[in-house]
Design a protein around this motif. Structure first.
Motif, PDB file in Angstrom:
ATOM      1  N   LEU A  23     -51.000 -37.477   4.102  1.00 57.09           N
ATOM      2  CA  LEU A  23     -49.802 -38.113   3.536  1.00 57.09           C
ATOM      3  C   LEU A  23     -48.580 -37.277   3.283  1.00 57.09           C
ATOM      4  CD1 LEU A  23     -51.287 -40.453   0.634  1.00 57.09           C
ATOM      5  CD2 LEU A  23     -50.448 -41.094   2.749  1.00 57.09           C
ATOM      6  N   TRP A  24     -48.768 -36.114   3.889  1.00 53.19           N
ATOM      7  CA  TRP A  24     -47.743 -34.899   3.893  1.00 53.19           C
ATOM      8  C   TRP A  24     -47.848 -34.577   2.613  1.00 53.19           C
ATOM      9  CZ3 TRP A  24     -45.755 -39.226   7.329  1.00 53.19           C
ATOM     10  CH2 TRP A  24     -45.628 -38.956   8.778  1.00 53.19           C
ATOM     11  N   VAL A  25     -48.556 -34.057   2.131  1.00 51.03           N
ATOM     12  CA  VAL A  25     -48.584 -33.681   0.688  1.00 51.03           C
ATOM     13  C   VAL A  25     -48.472 -32.288   0.855  1.00 51.03           C
ATOM     14  CG1 VAL A  25     -50.018 -33.167  -1.288  1.00 51.03           C
ATOM     15  CG2 VAL A  25     -50.200 -35.359  -0.297  1.00 51.03           C
ATOM     16  N   THR A  26     -47.266 -31.857   0.166  1.00 49.23           N
ATOM     17  CA  THR A  26     -46.849 -30.410  -0.226  1.00 49.23           C
ATOM     18  C   THR A  26     -48.017 -29.498  -0.800  1.00 49.23           C
ATOM     19  OG1 THR A  26     -44.684 -30.732   0.561  1.00 49.23           O
ATOM     20  CG2 THR A  26     -45.019 -28.657  -0.438  1.00 49.23           C
ATOM     21  N   ASP A  27     -48.527 -28.570  -0.204  1.00 51.59           N
ATOM     22  CA  ASP A  27     -49.324 -27.739  -1.037  1.00 51.59           C
ATOM     23  C   ASP A  27     -48.658 -26.202  -1.061  1.00 51.59           C
ATOM     24  OD1 ASP A  27     -51.394 -26.216  -2.106  1.00 51.59           O
ATOM     25  OD2 ASP A  27     -53.302 -26.786  -0.842  1.00 51.59           O
ATOM     26  N   LEU A  28     -48.142 -25.795  -2.199  1.00 46.88           N
ATOM     27  CA  LEU A  28     -47.701 -24.483  -2.279  1.00 46.88           C
ATOM     28  C   LEU A  28     -48.393 -23.457  -1.795  1.00 46.88           C
ATOM     29  CD1 LEU A  28     -45.472 -24.664  -5.526  1.00 46.88           C
ATOM     30  CD2 LEU A  28     -44.723 -25.371  -3.249  1.00 46.88           C
ATOM     31  N   ALA A  29     -49.903 -23.329  -1.947  1.00 46.95           N
ATOM     32  CA  ALA A  29     -50.978 -22.430  -1.729  1.00 46.95           C
ATOM     33  C   ALA A  29     -51.470 -22.478  -0.297  1.00 46.95           C
ATOM     34  CB  ALA A  29     -51.967 -22.634  -2.739  1.00 46.95           C
ATOM     35  N   ARG A  30     -50.942 -23.386   0.434  1.00 45.11           N
ATOM     36  CA  ARG A  30     -51.591 -23.552   1.945  1.00 45.11           C
ATOM     37  C   ARG A  30     -50.973 -22.186   2.637  1.00 45.11           C
ATOM     38  NH1 ARG A  30     -48.407 -25.303   5.882  1.00 45.11           N
ATOM     39  NH2 ARG A  30     -46.779 -26.546   5.423  1.00 45.11           N
ATOM     40  N   PRO A  31     -51.581 -21.950   3.733  1.00 50.19           N
ATOM     41  CA  PRO A  31     -51.205 -20.914   4.949  1.00 50.19           C
ATOM     42  C   PRO A  31     -50.300 -21.881   5.822  1.00 50.19           C
ATOM     43  CG  PRO A  31     -53.250 -21.395   5.393  1.00 50.19           C
ATOM     44  CD  PRO A  31     -53.143 -22.006   3.915  1.00 50.19           C
ATOM     45  N   SER A  32     -49.736 -21.305   6.876  1.00 54.16           N
ATOM     46  CA  SER A  32     -49.074 -21.913   7.794  1.00 54.16           C
ATOM     47  C   SER A  32     -50.300 -22.665   8.701  1.00 54.16           C
ATOM     48  CB  SER A  32     -48.414 -20.845   8.933  1.00 54.16           C
ATOM     49  OG  SER A  32     -48.073 -21.765  10.065  1.00 54.16           O
ATOM     50  N   LEU A  33     -49.768 -23.967   9.000  1.00 55.07           N
ATOM     51  CA  LEU A  33     -50.734 -24.791   9.663  1.00 55.07           C
ATOM     52  C   LEU A  33     -50.740 -24.513  11.093  1.00 55.07           C
ATOM     53  CD1 LEU A  33     -50.359 -28.314   8.148  1.00 55.07           C
ATOM     54  CD2 LEU A  33     -51.906 -26.801   7.575  1.00 55.07           C
ATOM     55  N   LEU A  34     -50.013 -23.741  11.405  1.00 57.99           N
ATOM     56  CA  LEU A  34     -49.941 -23.189  13.050  1.00 57.99           C
ATOM     57  C   LEU A  34     -50.972 -22.024  13.093  1.00 57.99           C
ATOM     58  CD1 LEU A  34     -45.936 -23.305  13.789  1.00 57.99           C
ATOM     59  CD2 LEU A  34     -47.912 -24.986  14.128  1.00 57.99           C
ATOM     60  N   ASP A  35     -51.358 -21.620  12.052  1.00 57.40           N
ATOM     61  CA  ASP A  35     -52.606 -20.640  11.979  1.00 57.40           C
ATOM     62  C   ASP A  35     -53.858 -21.045  12.865  1.00 57.40           C
ATOM     63  OD1 ASP A  35     -51.016 -18.779  10.880  1.00 57.40           O
ATOM     64  OD2 ASP A  35     -51.800 -18.799   8.859  1.00 57.40           O
ATOM     65  N   ASP A  36     -54.002 -22.529  12.672  1.00 57.46           N
ATOM     66  CA  ASP A  36     -54.937 -23.278  13.223  1.00 57.46           C
ATOM     67  C   ASP A  36     -54.786 -23.245  14.939  1.00 57.46           C
ATOM     68  OD1 ASP A  36     -56.713 -25.127  14.538  1.00 57.46           O
ATOM     69  OD2 ASP A  36     -56.877 -26.335  12.596  1.00 57.46           O
ATOM     70  N   PRO A  37     -55.682 -22.668  15.705  1.00 57.23           N
ATOM     71  CA  PRO A  37     -55.335 -22.572  17.235  1.00 57.23           C
ATOM     72  C   PRO A  37     -55.102 -23.821  17.793  1.00 57.23           C
ATOM     73  CG  PRO A  37     -57.161 -21.069  16.533  1.00 57.23           C
ATOM     74  CD  PRO A  37     -56.853 -21.849  15.394  1.00 57.23           C
ATOM     75  N   GLU A  38     -55.960 -25.050  17.117  1.00 56.35           N
ATOM     76  CA  GLU A  38     -55.631 -26.196  17.819  1.00 56.35           C
ATOM     77  C   GLU A  38     -54.361 -26.886  17.496  1.00 56.35           C
ATOM     78  OE1 GLU A  38     -56.375 -29.719  19.740  1.00 56.35           O
ATOM     79  OE2 GLU A  38     -57.533 -27.821  20.050  1.00 56.35           O
ATOM     80  N   VAL A  39     -53.981 -26.819  16.300  1.00 58.42           N
ATOM     81  CA  VAL A  39     -52.548 -27.173  15.977  1.00 58.42           C
ATOM     82  C   VAL A  39     -51.523 -26.610  16.709  1.00 58.42           C
ATOM     83  CG1 VAL A  39     -51.026 -27.622  13.942  1.00 58.42           C
ATOM     84  CG2 VAL A  39     -53.373 -27.966  13.499  1.00 58.42           C
ATOM     85  N   ARG A  40     -51.660 -25.386  16.650  1.00 59.39           N
ATOM     86  CA  ARG A  40     -50.636 -24.662  17.411  1.00 59.39           C
ATOM     87  C   ARG A  40     -50.543 -25.025  18.929  1.00 59.39           C
ATOM     88  NH1 ARG A  40     -47.625 -20.120  17.160  1.00 59.39           N
ATOM     89  NH2 ARG A  40     -48.224 -19.722  14.869  1.00 59.39           N
ATOM     90  N   ARG A  41     -51.677 -25.049  19.703  1.00 60.66           N
ATOM     91  CA  ARG A  41     -51.813 -25.698  20.948  1.00 60.66           C
ATOM     92  C   ARG A  41     -50.973 -26.957  21.098  1.00 60.66           C
ATOM     93  NH1 ARG A  41     -54.262 -29.315  23.667  1.00 60.66           N
ATOM     94  NH2 ARG A  41     -55.394 -29.897  21.872  1.00 60.66           N
ATOM     95  N   ARG A  42     -51.416 -28.043  20.258  1.00 58.81           N
ATOM     96  CA  ARG A  42     -50.640 -29.202  20.160  1.00 58.81           C
ATOM     97  C   ARG A  42     -49.059 -29.214  20.244  1.00 58.81           C
ATOM     98  NH1 ARG A  42     -54.639 -31.290  16.555  1.00 58.81           N
ATOM     99  NH2 ARG A  42     -52.945 -31.203  14.855  1.00 58.81           N
ATOM    100  N   VAL A  43     -48.816 -28.384  19.238  1.00 55.13           N
ATOM    101  CA  VAL A  43     -47.341 -28.062  19.183  1.00 55.13           C
ATOM    102  C   VAL A  43     -46.525 -27.316  20.499  1.00 55.13           C
ATOM    103  CG1 VAL A  43     -45.542 -26.763  17.716  1.00 55.13           C
ATOM    104  CG2 VAL A  43     -47.368 -27.897  16.750  1.00 55.13           C
ATOM    105  N   GLU A  44     -47.294 -26.449  20.919  1.00 50.75           N
ATOM    106  CA  GLU A  44     -46.757 -25.440  22.099  1.00 50.75           C
ATOM    107  C   GLU A  44     -46.682 -26.503  23.319  1.00 50.75           C
ATOM    108  OE1 GLU A  44     -49.155 -22.060  22.424  1.00 50.75           O
ATOM    109  OE2 GLU A  44     -48.101 -21.032  20.665  1.00 50.75           O
ATOM    110  N   GLU A  45     -47.772 -27.270  23.461  1.00 51.94           N
ATOM    111  CA  GLU A  45     -47.808 -28.285  24.664  1.00 51.94           C
ATOM    112  C   GLU A  45     -46.650 -29.351  24.345  1.00 51.94           C
ATOM    113  OE1 GLU A  45     -51.703 -29.750  24.892  1.00 51.94           O
ATOM    114  OE2 GLU A  45     -52.603 -27.958  25.827  1.00 51.94           O
TER     115      GLU A  45
END
Length: 364
Positions: A207-229
């Motif tokens: 639901l696109w909930v904002t979590d102030l404590a989270r790291p960058s989601l691009l630290d996840d290799p799978e998420v980063r791969r989807r974005v770069e592709e």
């Protein structure tokens, strides 16, 4: 900013004819949260009476699914009371803001900073006349919650996934959700497309909930791969980059073609060389501009330079775009791109200052 006071707005609910826009919004939220009374924070001195806060109020609901969070809703960017604008089809600016903020399951009160955060966004709209829309992004130039340690310093905008557009007696309006993003997620918005990036992040951000404590989601290799592709496939939707440092001077040379020396600040170099290969080879131009001047990049089969009315246009081939991205660095110095001797680049060291004018970082 005036401290918001808790309590239902005086004009809301007294007479349905007095606040038709407000009532329509409330009815939409009652369908989403049947039987749940929200916490409402009304503005003490309204904007129309000279107050500093443009929103008449903010309501907040608590949710436990899919993750515990507060669901904030603004009242004031659409027309809540009598119809005043000349656009019969649209209510006010055409939207209200929502914001979903992660919380602890036993948290009793929604953080007040988020109410002030929405007031600040509304104040930007009221003062500038610029409106937000689905797929927009905006930097906060710092953490969105100053009293919290967080990497969230930017935001994207997306239609609230649970609140479809509604028709009110004052016209149509949408619910536009603010989504907190990290600095590198903001860069990914510019290098690809904000809406597509938010869709790529959604599986890891329900639901696109904002979590102030989270790291960058691009630290996840799978998420980063989807974005770069996605960026490599679609190119960038960002066609403009603002800079504090931009200038050029063309010098004539004996028995040789003139050379144009372009001066840029080191701070924007990384962004510039990342975006050009995602724009020009896709047939999309790019504007690199300061308050006084504009440097325009266009795709071309051959490299050439043209200056007119304070605007410098560079037509660059795919090969030169790649060479420029490889050659130009965010380090003070002079750079020449192989095969394009008509242009020389001068990178200046730049400083970043806080609102008080203190230097907080130097680039280059």
């Amino acid at each position: 900013m005036t401290q918001a006071a808790q309590g239902q707005d005086d004009n809301a609910g007294d007479d349905e004819n007095l606040s038709p826009g407000w009532d329509a919004i409330t009815a939409a939220l009652e369908r989403l949260y049947p039987g749940q009374e929200p916490k409402h924070y009304a503005t003490v001195l309204k904007w129309m009476f000279g107050g500093p806060d443009p929103l008449d109020g903010v309501s907040v609901w608590k949710r436990m699914e899919p993750v515990p969070h507060w669901h904030y809703l603004s009242y004031g960017l659409s027309e809540l009371y009598a119809k005043e604008s000349g656009d019969a089809d649209t209510s006010g600016y055409g939207f209200e803001l929502t914001f979903r903020l992660a919380c602890e399951p036993d948290e009793a009160e929604p953080p007040a900073w988020a109410i002030n955060f929405l007031q600040n966004l509304a104040r930007y709209v009221f003062k500038s006349g610029n409106v937000f829309d689905d797929g927009h992004w905006m930097t906060a130039n710092g953490p969105i919650a100053l009293e919290r340690e967080t990497l969230i310093c930017s935001m994207g905008f997306v239609f609230d996934p649970e609140l479809p557009a509604i028709d009110t007696p004052n016209g149509r309006m949408r619910f536009l959700q603010v989504v907190g993003l990290t600095e590198d997620e903001e860069r990914a918005c510019k290098r690809w497309d904000t809406r597509k990036l938010l869709d790529a992040l959604l599986p890891a951000m329900p639901l696109w909930v904002t979590d102030l404590a989270r790291p960058s989601l691009l630290d996840d290799p799978e998420v980063r791969r989807r974005v770069e592709e996605g960026a490599a496939r679609d190119g960038s939707s960002s066609g403009f980059l603002f800079t504090d440092v931009l200038g050029w001077e063309t010098s004539k040379r004996l028995l040789r073609a003139p050379v144009t020396e372009i001066t840029v600040g080191a701070r924007q170099v990384d962004e510039l060389v990342a975006l050009l290969p995602l724009r020009l080879p896709f047939g999309r131009g790019f504007h690199f501009a300061s308050r006084e001047r504009a440097l325009v990049f266009e795709h071309g089969d051959a490299d050439r330079v043209a200056e007119e009315d304070g605007k410098l246009t560079l037509h660059l081939s795919d090969v030169t775009v790649r060479e420029l991205a490889r050659t130009l660095k965010p380090v003070a110095g002079t750079y020449e791109v192989p095969g394009f001797g008509a242009v020389r680049w001068k990178v200046q060291k730049t400083t970043i200052r806080d609102p008080q004018g203190n230097v907080v970082r130097t680039v280059g």
